[in-house]
Design an enzyme around this catalytic site. Structure first.
Site, PDB file in Angstrom:
ATOM      1  CD  GLU A  13      -1.669   2.428   1.049  1.00 38.42           C
ATOM      2  OE1 GLU A  13      -2.278   3.176   0.278  1.00 38.42           O
ATOM      3  OE2 GLU A  13      -0.710   2.805   1.725  1.00 38.42           O
ATOM      4  CB  CYS A  60      -4.486   2.926   5.663  1.00 44.42           C
ATOM      5  SG  CYS A  60      -4.007   1.523   4.654  1.00 44.42           S
ATOM      6  CB  CYS A  63      -4.606  -1.459   7.851  1.00 43.88           C
ATOM      7  SG  CYS A  63      -3.390  -0.250   7.410  1.00 43.88           S
ATOM      8  CG  HIS A  67      -5.471   4.524  10.966  1.00 40.90           C
ATOM      9  ND1 HIS A  67      -4.402   4.803  11.774  1.00 40.90           N
ATOM     10  CD2 HIS A  67      -4.986   3.839   9.921  1.00 40.90           C
ATOM     11  CE1 HIS A  67      -3.294   4.313  11.215  1.00 40.90           C
ATOM     12  NE2 HIS A  67      -3.635   3.713  10.091  1.00 40.90           N
ATOM     13  NE  ARG A 481       0.242  -3.244   6.015  1.00 41.32           N
ATOM     14  CZ  ARG A 481      -1.007  -3.674   5.804  1.00 41.32           C
ATOM     15  NH1 ARG A 481      -1.918  -3.562   6.746  1.00 41.32           N
ATOM     16  NH2 ARG A 481      -1.342  -4.208   4.647  1.00 41.32           N
ATOM     17  CB  SER A 504       3.962   1.591   7.817  1.00 40.91           C
ATOM     18  OG  SER A 504       3.376   0.338   7.548  1.00 40.91           O
ATOM     19  CB  CYS A 548       0.577  -0.055   5.376  1.00 44.32           C
ATOM     20  SG  CYS A 548      -1.066   0.443   4.931  1.00 44.32           S
ATOM     21  CB  CYS A 551      -0.539   3.717   7.640  1.00 49.73           C
ATOM     22  SG  CYS A 551      -2.081   2.885   7.507  1.00 49.73           S
TER      23      CYS A 551
END
Lengths: 569, 373
Positions: A13, A60, A63, A67, A481, A504, A548, A551
């Site tokens: 991503e 994101c 995922c 969030h 992640r 990330s 990702c 993010c």
């Protein structure tokens, strides 16, 4: 030394660029850069805190949910809201399904092609593929006829000479090692996983209206109501549908994903000695068993491992987290070399890199939109591997049993997991444990309803008139992640300050003031390359972290840091 | 496309009978294929009789090239594409289109990946479809989004400028979306503003409904032209009516039955979410009909108000999301977004007075959940 660039790093991503110095057939050094910036946290300032989750969920779309959960928890922590037990259970189910969905897509659609040569599948013998598959799994789609059908479909596709997303890859690279039969089996499961994932994620649509970006969270609970006598609420029919989909999840994970993972890992065992990374691991813990907010109530335990000592779990103290921007495109009023705790962050974006189009970044200076978070000044790895190692060391029954099963099957020592393949295997271990755990949360929810408890929302603090003039809080979550934290400060009913430190960001971080590499960079150093012109091995290690990057790049620009002290959990 | 006519159209030949279609040669049964065509007719709001026409069109075209660009995005629209069912992503990739570039799925990386993109732009000039996900930052020379060392704006100009058409997938690509929300730190805009000359179809939504994306593509393959749109470039088959017009909770609105507090009896019984801030009355989207994830659910159906995500600028114009709309248009269902005149707001207010809501609105500005009627 030759410098090579991979930009874009695909099958992730977001926008990630790797620059690497190659010495002969080995990566001597590497730099990780994100090349995209949006500034969502800046956009959040002044808005209604109850809206924050809708905004942050858009950090994101891969995922998705994570969030939203972290933002909701941050606001609830700030306002001291306890949600009903049913809401915690529904959130656990949503988070658990999200982790599983994300991990399976990562394995088959983002990572597998680093190990699986699709073109080799055309040479496979379908009968032998069938025998291979039957030897490892009782999955019904194991017949020679079935694999022949997949092979024919693949051949017809290749014969069109338009390979679409499979064009121009490094097929035939010497680092690909699987037999044609295993490649055919994995290709079949690549396609099956595509169909499976869109079916099982309907659990999110039942509980949260849609996926990606479910629209169901509320500060104080959930918007999906429970009422066995209502057509629109969660009723017996919908619970049964979820139960069926959970069975479909565990069926695929147990009979397809785990057997494929072990089969592939067993053919690439040297990758348990490559890509070790930084050696410190962090997990915030998650999946509360009650609504007390206590760390001890988390099913997945909180903790840290330092210096690869896998026998000991350390505590987590959030005031030891600081972010550095010495190699990131931000100014820091704290001055060079100084890190700032997220609460005190005062950063201003200031791009000093080359003007596009460019060939190389100046990696001696600032070279990324990702900041460099550090724990006690040290880079830290987060994610499934961190969770497996910490849970095992903490004596977590289900996680330890699953880790030890995999170690025994592959004849490995625990320390071997600190590696590229270790990360990939840990993701599978965690998926397996979660797939087995999820029905328990659903049964607990069903039990509550049976007992007459249908509450999903606590509205005591919904009205901003009930809030104090100032409040602050944080929300932690173990996203697919890794460790994710959102920090919020509320003033006069509005968001005054918002800060996210994302998995990330930890992992893709550039160097800090001391020149310490981030986890991607550290893991790449020393990676062997069979053909430096086609650095497949770099992709293997980078993908093992499941990057990702949308993010990872976030910014809040408070313009004033006023030294807030933080509650310690 | 080899069979393309001069006026941006494709010629649809009558299918030769008794021959295996290329779909059957690809291992897809005739039955499954026709099922898909029927589903597609429904998605496009066409009579079932159109299914055979769609079938013929899809049989005949040689997979058109499609390149998918990601700029200031969260990959939510990409993930939505993964959830597509009619056709599914594996069918799209193997059978329907030649997905020549998509960073999230493609096997190639780095320079090899970029070669694939530019090869299609060069060799399929004017024929390929571009899909853009994410906004394009205009500030500071485009430094806020670079791929392969080139700015998003630079890439968009070349790729969208040479495409047959560009589909802006999701609200970020259509109008700038969340990066464009105040104070828009990077100067983010949608494709139409970044590349003014390009032919752009806007499919907003956060994320977009993948059924609307596949329906747009199939519409093009079937009829040889792009779907009819409103003045914001949104296809009428998907954005021609308000959420409110097709909402399953609409009878409760008309009956004056509203959710007053989260998790109250009315909420559990599925009453209208207008007072909880639902933006359905001002949002043009086919969510109530098409729904998401194989028609499993949609926001209002699952108990949360609409946030208006298919409307440009909704992050600013529709928030705070839990504050009820100050003016709810009461015009009839036959009107599209383009035909709402200012005068209608008055009629609206009158219509609303009938619901006993209007006074509460006037008297209670920003306070929700209080003694309304």
């Amino acid at each position: 030394m030759a410098k090579i660039v991979i930009d874009p790093v695909t099958r992730i991503e977001g926008h990630l660029r790797i620059e690497a110095e190659v010495d002969g057939n080995r990566v001597a050094d590497a730099w990780s850069s994100s090349t995209m910036f949006r500034g969502i946290e800046k956009i959040l300032r002044g808005r209604d805190p109850r809206d924050a989750w809708v905004f942050t969920q858009r950090f994101c779309g891969v995922c998705t949910t994570v969030h939203a959960i972290a933002a909701i928890r941050a606001v609830e922590h700030a306002l001291d809201v306890r949600v009903p037990p049913n809401a915690e259970l529904i959130r656990n189910i949503i988070m658990g399904v999200q982790n599983i969905h994300d991990h399976v897509i990562h394995f088959y659609h983002l990572h597998a092609l680093d190990w699986v040569d699709i073109t080799s599948a055309l040479k496979a013998d379908p009968a032998r593929t069938s025998a291979l598959a039957a030897a490892t799994s009782a999955w019904p789609l194991n017949s020679a006829t079935y694999f022949k059908g997949i092979q024919d479909r693949l051949a017809a596709f290749v014969n069109t000479r338009r390979l679409g997303p499979f064009a121009n890859a490094w097929w035939g690279h010497p680092a690909y090692r699987l037999a044609p039969e295993m490649n055919l089996m994995a290709t079949a499961h690549y396609l099956e996983a595509l169909e499976w994932q869109k079916d099982i994620i309907r659990i999110h649509a039942i509980l949260g209206s849609k996926n990606p970006h479910p629209q169901t969270f509320l500060v104080g609970g959930m918007a999906i109501t429970i009422d066995p006598a209502s057509q629109t609420a969660l009723n017996a029919g919908r619970l049964a549908e979820i139960r069926g989909l959970l069975a479909k999840i565990s069926d695929f994970v147990e009979k397809v994903y785990i057997p494929d993972l072990l089969a592939i890992a067993s053919q690439y065992k040297e990758w348990f000695a490559i890509g070790a990374g930084v050696g410190d691991f962090l997990c915030y813990g998650d999946f509360p068993s009650d609504n007390s907010g206590r760390a001890e109530a988390l099913w997945m335990p909180r903790g840290m491992i330092r210096d690869r000592d896998l026998s000991r779990v350390h505590g987590v103290e959030q005031e030891k987290i600081a972010e550095y921007v010495d190699h990131s495109w931000y100014d820091s009023p704290a001055g060079p070399g100084a890190g700032l705790h997220p609460w005190d962050g005062a950063t201003v974006h200031n791009y000093t890199g080359p003007r596009p189009p460019y060939e190389y970044l100046d990696t001696r200076e600032k070279y990324s939109w990702v900041k460099a978070p550090r724990y006690e000044g040290r880079p830290v790895e987060v994610g499934p591997l961190a969770r497996c190692l910490i849970a095992r060391a903490a004596g977590h029954r289900e996680m330890k049993a699953a880790v030890d099963m995999v170690l025994a099957r592959l004849h490995l020592q625990p320390a071997d997991l600190c590696s590229t393949m270790g990360r990939t295997v840990a993701r599978g271990i965690e998926t397996l444990v979660l797939a087995r755990k999820l029905p328990e949360w659903l049964e607990a929810l069903t039990g509550n309803i049976r007992g007459g408890d249908c509450a999903v929302h606590n509205g005591e603090k919904w009205d901003p008139d009930t809030w104090p003039a100032e409040a602050k809080g944080y929300g932690w979550h173990e996203a697919p992640r890794g460790a994710l934290g959102h920090w919020i400060r509320i003033r006069d009913g509005k968001i005054f300050n918002y800060q996210a430190v994302v998995p990330s960001t930890w992992l893709a971080s550039p160097r800090d003031a001391k020149g310490q590499r981030g986890p991607y960079e550290a893991a790449l150093a020393g990676t062997p390359l069979a053909d430096p012109k086609r650095p497949l091995e770099i992709l293997r290690t980078i993908h093992s972290f499941d990057p990702c990057i949308a993010c990872a790049v976030h910014l809040f620009d408070p313009e004033r840091g006023d030294g807030v002290t933080v509650k310690v959990l | 496309m080899d069979t393309r006519d001069s006026d941006k159209g494709i010629r649809v030949d009558m299918q030769k009978k008794d021959e295996k279609t290329i779909w059957e040669n690809k291992g897809i049964s005739r039955r499954d294929f026709l099922k898909f065509c029927t589903a597609m007719s429904a998605a496009l709001a066409l009579p079932a009789a159109f299914a055979p026409k769609i079938a013929r069109a899809l049989d005949d075209v040689k997979r058109p090239a499609l390149v998918w660009l990601e700029f200031q995005d969260c990959a939510g629209d990409t993930e939505a594409l993964l959830r597509a069912s009619n056709p599914s992503l594996s069918e799209i990739v193997l059978d329907v289109l030649s997905l020549d570039y998509h960073e999230t799925f493609m096997a190639a990386a780095g320079r090899q990946a970029e070669e694939n993109l530019w090869k299609t732009v060069r060799e399929q000039r004017g024929k390929y479809i571009a899909v853009v996900e994410g906004s394009i930052p205009m500030k500071d020379g485009g430094v806020y989004c670079c791929i392969g060392g080139r700015s998003a704006l630079d890439i968009a100009r070349e790729v969208c400028g040479n495409a047959f058409a560009t589909i802006a997938a999701g609200t970020c690509a259509t109008g700038g979306g969340i990066p464009e929300a105040k104070p828009n730190p990077t100067g983010a805009v949608g494709v139409k503003d970044a590349v003014p000359g390009a032919t752009v179809i806007n499919l907003p939504g956060c994320p977009l409904n993948p059924d609307n994306l596949t329906a747009t593509i199939v519409h093009y393959l079937t009829f040889g032209k792009l779907p009819t749109t409103d003045s914001q470039g949104r296809p009428l088959f998907a954005y021609g009516k308000r959420i409110h017009d097709n909402c399953e909770r609409r009878p409760h609105f008309d009956a004056g039955q509203y959710v007053e507090r989260w998790d109250d009896e009315a909420h559990r019984k599925g009453h209208c979410l207008y007072k909880m801030g639902c933006k359905g009355p001002e949002t043009y989207h086919n969510c109530p009909i098409q729904r998401y994830n194989d028609k499993t659910g949609w926001p209002v159906g699952a108990g949360h108000g609409c946030v208006g995500c298919s409307e440009s600028g909704f992050w600013d114009t529709m928030s705070p999301f839990y504050r009820r709309l100050p003016n709810v248009p009461g015009f009839g269902v036959e009107l599209t977004a383009d035909r709402i005149g200012a005068g209608l707001a008055i009629a609206t207010a009158a219509a609303f007075a009938g619901h006993g809501v209007i006074n509460a609105l006037r008297g209670n500005k920003d306070k929700e959940g209080k003694k309304e009627e």
